[in-house]
Design an enzyme around this catalytic site. Structure first.
Site, short mmCIF file in Angstrom:
data_model
loop_
_atom_site.label_atom_id
_atom_site.label_comp_id
_atom_site.label_asym_id
_atom_site.label_seq_id
_atom_site.Cartn_x
_atom_site.Cartn_y
_atom_site.Cartn_z
N SER A 1 -19.18 -7.52 77.49
CA SER A 1 -19.29 -8.61 78.44
C SER A 1 -20.66 -9.28 78.37
O SER A 1 -21.09 -9.69 77.29
CB SER A 1 -18.97 -8.10 79.84
OG SER A 1 -18.77 -9.18 80.74
N TYR A 2 -21.39 -9.38 79.50
CA TYR A 2 -22.70 -10.01 79.45
C TYR A 2 -23.71 -9.17 78.66
O TYR A 2 -24.79 -9.65 78.31
CB TYR A 2 -23.24 -10.30 80.85
CG TYR A 2 -24.38 -11.30 80.83
CD1 TYR A 2 -24.14 -12.66 80.71
CD2 TYR A 2 -25.70 -10.86 80.88
CE1 TYR A 2 -25.18 -13.58 80.65
CE2 TYR A 2 -26.75 -11.77 80.82
CZ TYR A 2 -26.49 -13.13 80.70
OH TYR A 2 -27.53 -14.02 80.64
N ASP B 1 -7.75 -10.22 77.57
CA ASP B 1 -8.83 -10.61 78.48
C ASP B 1 -8.94 -12.13 78.50
O ASP B 1 -9.06 -12.76 77.44
CB ASP B 1 -10.15 -9.99 78.00
CG ASP B 1 -11.35 -10.46 78.79
OD1 ASP B 1 -11.19 -10.83 79.98
OD2 ASP B 1 -12.46 -10.46 78.22
N HIS C 1 -10.51 -6.65 79.15
CA HIS C 1 -11.96 -6.83 79.04
C HIS C 1 -12.68 -5.52 78.74
O HIS C 1 -13.58 -5.49 77.91
CB HIS C 1 -12.46 -7.42 80.37
CG HIS C 1 -13.87 -7.90 80.34
ND1 HIS C 1 -14.26 -9.01 79.61
CD2 HIS C 1 -14.99 -7.44 80.94
CE1 HIS C 1 -15.56 -9.21 79.78
NE2 HIS C 1 -16.03 -8.27 80.58
#
Length: 480
Positions: free
Chosen positions: A197-198, A403, A455
């Site tokens: 993710s980030y 996702d 995700h």
């Protein structure tokens, strides 16, 4: 071998034999002492050693957790949890795992529902083993980063309102150098960074910081070999276009809304227009329906379905509104709730040497204040990718294909602009007799999808994620 061959000659006829003999003894002694260091613990390590966690099943591997100060003047300290490899930890690489957000906990996600050795039962009272834990093949170091995430803290409240990419990378680098002073057996060990993710920002940015730091030394203690990231925020422009394309191609939005977003949204601008925000808001609130955007084909947690607000100040969040307050999806979509129950227990915190300063707030899986006040966020990671590929580091990028938050189309659009030469053309890879996903190998980078994963890939497809990770460590292409 040298001692055996030399023993066939007479020492008094060959004066150089004594030097050879002494050299061999010295090397042998150094080898023994190195192994002793790897198998013993320092006093500092003993203070951080976890005897057992409440409700934990018996295990054969060692665990350590605690704090490392990264800024004395501000009182910033980062919390870590090390789960050593189940077999021969002294021979296995060290892998640092980072979750994203920005502002979400690696203990909550990576350790407790993805790649860690334990899972938390529904009532938050006990743990059970993860069959596909990544510490079967590596020593896994979970870090709650930056300060303000999970148990990591700062004594300077303004730190919570001006965090950003640059400080996060710098603090993580300081953490690693100081942590390795506490754990000298991991100095010079093969080292990798992983995340999702980030952490698509955190991981390459930290890798670049380590790479630049290592230039100062002829034999650096952080022996960085590469990184692996999943469903990773990579490039604002291409991620944005790829995300909207995923929504449309997976029938989440209408043709009309798709055209509006493409026409009204400037994917490179710091600020979004009113028409762009209205178009995205309409898609999310009226066309998506009550789905889990992190896993569009699995049930969502009903407790967490009321999160629809948009953050217009963050161009990444602009298209991914639910990341403002992380929802958890998967076979048990409410698993995040179990982590918050478990890690707020005083007996758990004592066992983990956590919250030793008496933090004034509850432990949460994500910190809203960090996300809402994130100050610097690079537009693109592609330049860092090019730099590290040229340096010869091993880079893998993977993507769960269900996702819609950082979807496979976003990642593919972004990576395509690296213009890498194809080494092994696109092919299906297998987990047993089932297609595990698809992959393509380039000069300097491997890309892989994980079929049927959202995700958090290891949560949805733990076996396939484990095969992926093991292939990455060994440097082998995914099984055909």
């Amino acid at each position: 071998m040298a001692l055996t061959s030399s023993s066939q000659t007479k020492p008094n006829h060959h004066p150089f034999f004594l030097i050879q003999f002494l050299l061999c003894i010295t090397i042998f002694s150094l080898t023994i002492s190195t192994n002793v260091v790897a198998l013993t613990t320092t006093k500092e390590q003993e203070l951080d050693k976890i005897t057992s966690l409440p409700g934990q099943p018996m295990v054969t591997f060692s665990q350590f957790s605690g704090y490392v100060n990264v800024n004395e003047s501000h009182g910033r300290a980062l919390f870590y949890w090390l789960t050593e490899a189940t077999n021969h930890p002294q021979k296995k690489p060290l892998v640092l795992w980072l979750n994203g957000g920005p502002g979400c906990s690696s203990v909550a996600y990576g350790a407790s529902e993805e790649i860690g050795p334990f899972r938390i039962n529904k009532n938050g009272s006990s743990l059970y083993l993860n069959k596909y834990s990544w510490n079967k093949v590596a020593n896994i170091l979970f870090l709650e980063s930056p300060a303000g995430v999970g148990f990591s803290y700062t004594n300077t409240s303004s730190d919570l309102e001006d965090s950003g990419d640059k400080r996060t990378a710098q603090d993580a680098l300081i953490f690693l150098t100081r942590w390795m002073s506490r754990f000298p057996q991991y100095k010079y060990r093969d080292f990798y960074i992983a995340g999702e993710s980030y952490a698509g920002h955190y991981v390459p940015q930290l890798a670049e910081a380590i790479f630049n730091y290592n230039k100062k030394f002829s034999h650096p203690i952080i022996n960085l070999k590469g990184f692996i990231v999943g469903n990773a925020v990579t490039d604002n422009k291409y991620d944005g276009i790829g995300t909207v394309t995923y929504w449309w191609s997976h029938s989440m939005i209408s043709d009309k809304t798709y055209k509006k977003i493409i026409n009204f949204c400037n994917f490179t601008s710091e600020k979004s227009s009113k028409k762009c925000d209205e178009s995205v808001s309409y898609a999310v609130n009226h066309e998506f329906g009550h789905i889990d955007q992190y896993s569009i084909y699995t049930p969502s947690c009903k407790i967490m379905q009321n999160e629809t607000n948009l953050n217009n100040n963050n161009k990444y969040v602009r298209f991914k509104n639910t990341i403002i307050h992380r929802k958890l999806s998967g076979y048990d979509p409410c698993t995040e709730n179990y982590a918050e129950e478990y890690y707020n227990r005083h007996d758990v915190q004592r066992a983990m040497h956590a919250n030793v300063t008496g933090i004034s707030y509850k432990w949460t899986a994500c910190s809203d204040i960090l996300l809402k006040n994130w100050k610097d966020s690079d537009d693109s990671m592609l330049a860092i990718y090019k730099k590290l590929i040229a340096a010869g580091l091993k880079l893998w990028v993977f993507s769960g294909d269900t996702d819609s938050v950082v979807p496979v189309t976003a990642t593919r659009f972004s990576l395509s602009h690296l213009n890498l030469k194809i080494k092994t053309p696109w092919y299906p890879w297998y987990s047993g007799n089932q297609v595990g996903g698809w992959t393509e190998v380039y000069d300097g980078l491997t890309f892989a999808t994980i079929r049927g994963a959202g995700h958090e890939v290891p949560l949805f497809q733990p076996k396939r994620a484990f095969i992926l990770f093991e292939s990455f460590l060994t440097g082998k292409e995914l099984p055909k």
